[in-house]
Design an enzyme around this catalytic site. Structure first.
Site, PDB file in Angstrom:
ATOM      1  N   GLY A  11       0.847  -1.212   0.000  1.00 25.15           N
ATOM      2  CA  GLY A  11       0.000   0.000   0.000  1.00 25.15           C
ATOM      3  C   GLY A  11       0.871   1.247   0.000  1.00 25.15           C
ATOM      4  N   ARG A  72       1.084  -5.072  -5.932  1.00 23.57           N
ATOM      5  CA  ARG A  72       1.054  -6.301  -5.138  1.00 23.57           C
ATOM      6  C   ARG A  72       1.433  -7.410  -6.108  1.00 23.57           C
ATOM      7  NH1 ARG A  72      -2.717  -3.302  -1.719  1.00 23.57           N
ATOM      8  NH2 ARG A  72      -1.571  -3.195   0.249  1.00 23.57           N
ATOM      9  N   ASP A 103       4.440  -4.641   6.228  1.00 26.91           N
ATOM     10  CA  ASP A 103       4.983  -5.923   6.694  1.00 26.91           C
ATOM     11  C   ASP A 103       5.038  -6.975   5.586  1.00 26.91           C
ATOM     12  OD1 ASP A 103       2.233  -6.144   6.739  1.00 26.91           O
ATOM     13  OD2 ASP A 103       2.195  -7.461   8.495  1.00 26.91           O
ATOM     14  N   THR A 125       3.942   2.834   5.606  1.00 24.91           N
ATOM     15  CA  THR A 125       2.529   2.456   5.597  1.00 24.91           C
ATOM     16  C   THR A 125       1.760   3.440   6.479  1.00 24.91           C
ATOM     17  OG1 THR A 125       0.914   0.856   6.441  1.00 24.91           O
ATOM     18  CG2 THR A 125       3.098   0.704   7.370  1.00 24.91           C
ATOM     19  N   ASP A 127      -0.682   2.722   8.220  1.00 25.24           N
ATOM     20  CA  ASP A 127      -1.329   1.999   9.339  1.00 25.24           C
ATOM     21  C   ASP A 127      -0.564   2.041  10.660  1.00 25.24           C
ATOM     22  OD1 ASP A 127      -3.473   1.254   7.765  1.00 25.24           O
ATOM     23  OD2 ASP A 127      -2.477  -0.557   7.056  1.00 25.24           O
ATOM     24  N   ASP A 129       1.619   0.014  11.743  1.00 25.88           N
ATOM     25  CA  ASP A 129       1.464  -1.325  12.350  1.00 25.88           C
ATOM     26  C   ASP A 129       2.715  -2.186  12.239  1.00 25.88           C
ATOM     27  OD1 ASP A 129       1.393  -1.636   9.625  1.00 25.88           O
ATOM     28  OD2 ASP A 129      -0.308  -3.005   9.607  1.00 25.88           O
ATOM     29  N   ARG A 171      -7.467  -2.289   8.875  1.00 21.83           N
ATOM     30  CA  ARG A 171      -8.113  -3.611   8.884  1.00 21.83           C
ATOM     31  C   ARG A 171      -7.727  -4.395  10.128  1.00 21.83           C
ATOM     32  NH1 ARG A 171      -8.180  -3.902   2.967  1.00 21.83           N
ATOM     33  NH2 ARG A 171      -5.953  -4.294   2.998  1.00 21.83           N
ATOM     34  N   ARG A 211     -26.720  15.725  28.878  1.00 27.84           N
ATOM     35  CA  ARG A 211     -26.071  16.919  29.437  1.00 27.84           C
ATOM     36  C   ARG A 211     -25.995  18.045  28.401  1.00 27.84           C
ATOM     37  NH1 ARG A 211     -20.790  17.320  27.664  1.00 27.84           N
ATOM     38  NH2 ARG A 211     -19.803  15.342  27.153  1.00 27.84           N
ATOM     39  N   GLU A 222     -12.013   0.272   9.932  1.00 29.01           N
ATOM     40  CA  GLU A 222     -12.742  -0.585   8.976  1.00 29.01           C
ATOM     41  C   GLU A 222     -12.711  -2.063   9.357  1.00 29.01           C
ATOM     42  OE1 GLU A 222     -10.770  -0.542   5.097  1.00 29.01           O
ATOM     43  OE2 GLU A 222      -8.833  -0.424   6.084  1.00 29.01           O
ATOM     44  N   ARG A 243     -25.644   9.855  10.678  1.00 27.72           N
ATOM     45  CA  ARG A 243     -25.074   9.807   9.326  1.00 27.72           C
ATOM     46  C   ARG A 243     -23.741   9.063   9.384  1.00 27.72           C
ATOM     47  NH1 ARG A 243     -29.384  11.420   8.625  1.00 27.72           N
ATOM     48  NH2 ARG A 243     -30.174  13.125   7.316  1.00 27.72           N
ATOM     49  N   ILE A 250      -8.834   8.696   0.459  1.00 26.86           N
ATOM     50  CA  ILE A 250      -8.209  10.013   0.653  1.00 26.86           C
ATOM     51  C   ILE A 250      -7.143   9.930   1.758  1.00 26.86           C
ATOM     52  CG2 ILE A 250     -10.161  11.423  -0.153  1.00 26.86           C
ATOM     53  CD1 ILE A 250     -10.579  12.180   2.844  1.00 26.86           C
ATOM     54  N   GLN A 251      -7.296   8.926   2.638  1.00 25.14           N
ATOM     55  CA  GLN A 251      -6.329   8.764   3.739  1.00 25.14           C
ATOM     56  C   GLN A 251      -4.947   8.346   3.251  1.00 25.14           C
ATOM     57  OE1 GLN A 251      -8.523   6.623   7.255  1.00 25.14           O
ATOM     58  NE2 GLN A 251      -9.727   6.363   5.406  1.00 25.14           N
TER      59      GLN A 251
HETATM   60  P1  ADP Z   1       2.387  -4.183   2.596  1.00 26.96           P
HETATM   61  O1  ADP Z   1       3.841  -4.195   2.302  1.00 26.96           O
HETATM   62  O2  ADP Z   1       1.801  -2.806   2.532  1.00 26.96           O
HETATM   63  O3  ADP Z   1       2.057  -4.944   3.858  1.00 26.96           O
HETATM   64  P2  ADP Z   1       1.397  -6.478   1.035  1.00 26.96           P
HETATM   65  O4  ADP Z   1       1.078  -7.317   2.224  1.00 26.96           O
HETATM   66  O5  ADP Z   1       0.434  -6.472  -0.092  1.00 26.96           O
HETATM   67  O6  ADP Z   1       1.630  -4.930   1.396  1.00 26.96           O
HETATM   68  O7  ADP Z   1       2.811  -6.960   0.489  1.00 26.96           O
HETATM   69  C1  ADP Z   1       3.419  -6.316  -0.603  1.00 26.96           C
HETATM   70  C2  ADP Z   1       4.136  -7.329  -1.478  1.00 26.96           C
HETATM   71  O8  ADP Z   1       5.195  -7.942  -0.746  1.00 26.96           O
HETATM   72  C3  ADP Z   1       3.295  -8.497  -1.940  1.00 26.96           C
HETATM   73  O9  ADP Z   1       2.466  -8.188  -3.048  1.00 26.96           O
HETATM   74  C4  ADP Z   1       4.361  -9.500  -2.328  1.00 26.96           C
HETATM   75  O10 ADP Z   1       4.930  -9.207  -3.582  1.00 26.96           O
HETATM   76  C5  ADP Z   1       5.422  -9.253  -1.237  1.00 26.96           C
HETATM   77  N1  ADP Z   1       5.237 -10.262  -0.175  1.00 26.96           N
HETATM   78  C6  ADP Z   1       4.249 -10.321   0.749  1.00 26.96           C
HETATM   79  N2  ADP Z   1       4.361 -11.425   1.521  1.00 26.96           N
HETATM   80  C7  ADP Z   1       5.449 -12.092   1.083  1.00 26.96           C
HETATM   81  C8  ADP Z   1       6.104 -13.312   1.449  1.00 26.96           C
HETATM   82  N3  ADP Z   1       5.645 -14.080   2.450  1.00 26.96           N
HETATM   83  N4  ADP Z   1       7.212 -13.674   0.774  1.00 26.96           N
HETATM   84  C9  ADP Z   1       7.686 -12.909  -0.240  1.00 26.96           C
HETATM   85  N5  ADP Z   1       7.111 -11.761  -0.653  1.00 26.96           N
HETATM   86  C10 ADP Z   1       6.011 -11.344  -0.011  1.00 26.96           C
END
Ligand code: ADP
Length: 319
Positions: A11, A72, A103, A125, A127, A129, A171, A211, A222, A243, A250-251
């Protein structure tokens, strides 16, 4: 080490460009050559690699998104895909790689390091996280975007005496909801790390209505439940005019804040230093305003946790 590569993956997050700029400039400053891999690990497998010069990263520090593009790539999760990526790096004579992402991207970097190819992960990222760092690149900008939306929604909520449910990204991690909820003065904050009790939310709303406060803001990450569903439930149980606003993508955009630009610059530069010191398989981060680094494999074993003190504080301040 004479030649390094850099890619952005997963992301996108505001500040990724500032991190790429730091990697390129720091490396060139120290006499290295830098190659940009276009489109994350998919670009690596396809050999979509180009040389970056000082000017290639000019005028990007203030732009959101990532000029190196992100993608991805399922194939990179397989040994076959990883070997193809390694082959492309070897063909170009690239000896080390900076991976900017979340991650998932760290898992890709860890896989390459497992073949003896030095990689350094930079946390990018919104997030927030990733273990091993108190802040990730993009989190502060995303928070500011959310706060600007909450402030605007609050104006209309107040004028019409409405309850607003605002759904934010997250998430699995509640950091955006928690920090934005605290800064935005939300009545209730729902995060994936904690079970919620609808009755407690209703009681809180009714208490503040009694109050004299006729409008309220509820922030939901989400990953907890859909904002629309929560809004319906609240309206049914309270009869308050309710609402829902889903902030969505946008984030992920916008010009990075000062904090994110500086964080990205410091982390990107440190990643290059680690490669120059021959230290692959590491991930950089910030802890108590100091730049630190850890084994990527260790980071991947840990789970991100939210700041419990902040959570308690939000409850104390939203009585
Ligand atoms: P983020 O890095 O934001 O967490 P993703 O989880 O979609 O996003 O991971 C980004 C990319 O990293 C994946 O599309 C893939 O190419 C690679 N990746 C994710 N997990 C693995 C893994 N276990 N081994 C090798 N490459 C990975």
């Amino acid at each position: 080490m004479k030649r390094i590569g850099v890619l952005t993956s997963g992301g996108d997050a505001p500040g990724m460009n500032a991190a790429v700029r730091a990697v390129v400039r720091k490396a060139i400053y120290h006499g290295l050559e830098v190659y940009g891999i276009i489109g994350g690990f998919a670009g690596l497998i396809n050999g979509n690699i180009e040389k970056l010069e000082l000017g290639s990263v000019g005028d990007i520090i203030h732009h959101g998104g990532t000029k190196l593009l992100s993608a991805r790539c399922e194939e990179f999760k397989t040994k076959d895909g990883q070997l193809k990526g390694l082959e492309q790096l070897r063909k170009k004579g690239i000896e080390g790689l900076v991976v900017i992402g979340g991650d998932g991207s760290y898992r890709g970097a860890n896989a390459l390091s497992g073949y003896g190819f030095p990689c350094v992960g930079v946390p990018g990222t919104i997030d927030n996280d990733i273990p091993g760092t108190q802040f990730t690149i993009g989190f502060d900008t995303a928070l500011n975007t959310v706060i600007s939306a909450i402030d605007k929604i609050r104006d209309t909520a107040q004028s019409h005496e409405r309850t607003f449910v605002i759904e934010v990204m997250g998430r699995h991690a509640g950091d955006i909801a928690l920090w934005a909820g605290l800064a935005g003065g939300a009545e209730s904050i729902l995060i994936p790390e904690e079970d919620y009790d609808i009755q407690e939310i209703i009681d809180r709303l009714k208490k503040s209505y009694e109050r004299g406060k006729k409008h309220s803001i509820i922030i939901v990450a989400e990953g907890v439940t859909s904002g629309v569903e929560l809004g319906k439930q609240i309206e049914e149980l309270t009869n308050f005019d309710t609402r829902v606003s889903i902030l969505g993508h946008i984030q992920r955009g916008g010009s990075p804040t000062v904090f994110d630009r500086i964080l990205a610059s410091r982390l990107g530069a440190r990643a290059v230093e680690l490669l120059m010191e021959g230290k692959g398989g590491r991930a950089v981060g910030i802890v108590n305003n100091k730049i630190v680094d850890h084994e990527i494999s260790e980071i991947l074993k840990e789970t991100h946790t939210i700041d419990k003190n902040l959570l308690t504080l939000t409850k104390e301040l939203s009585i």
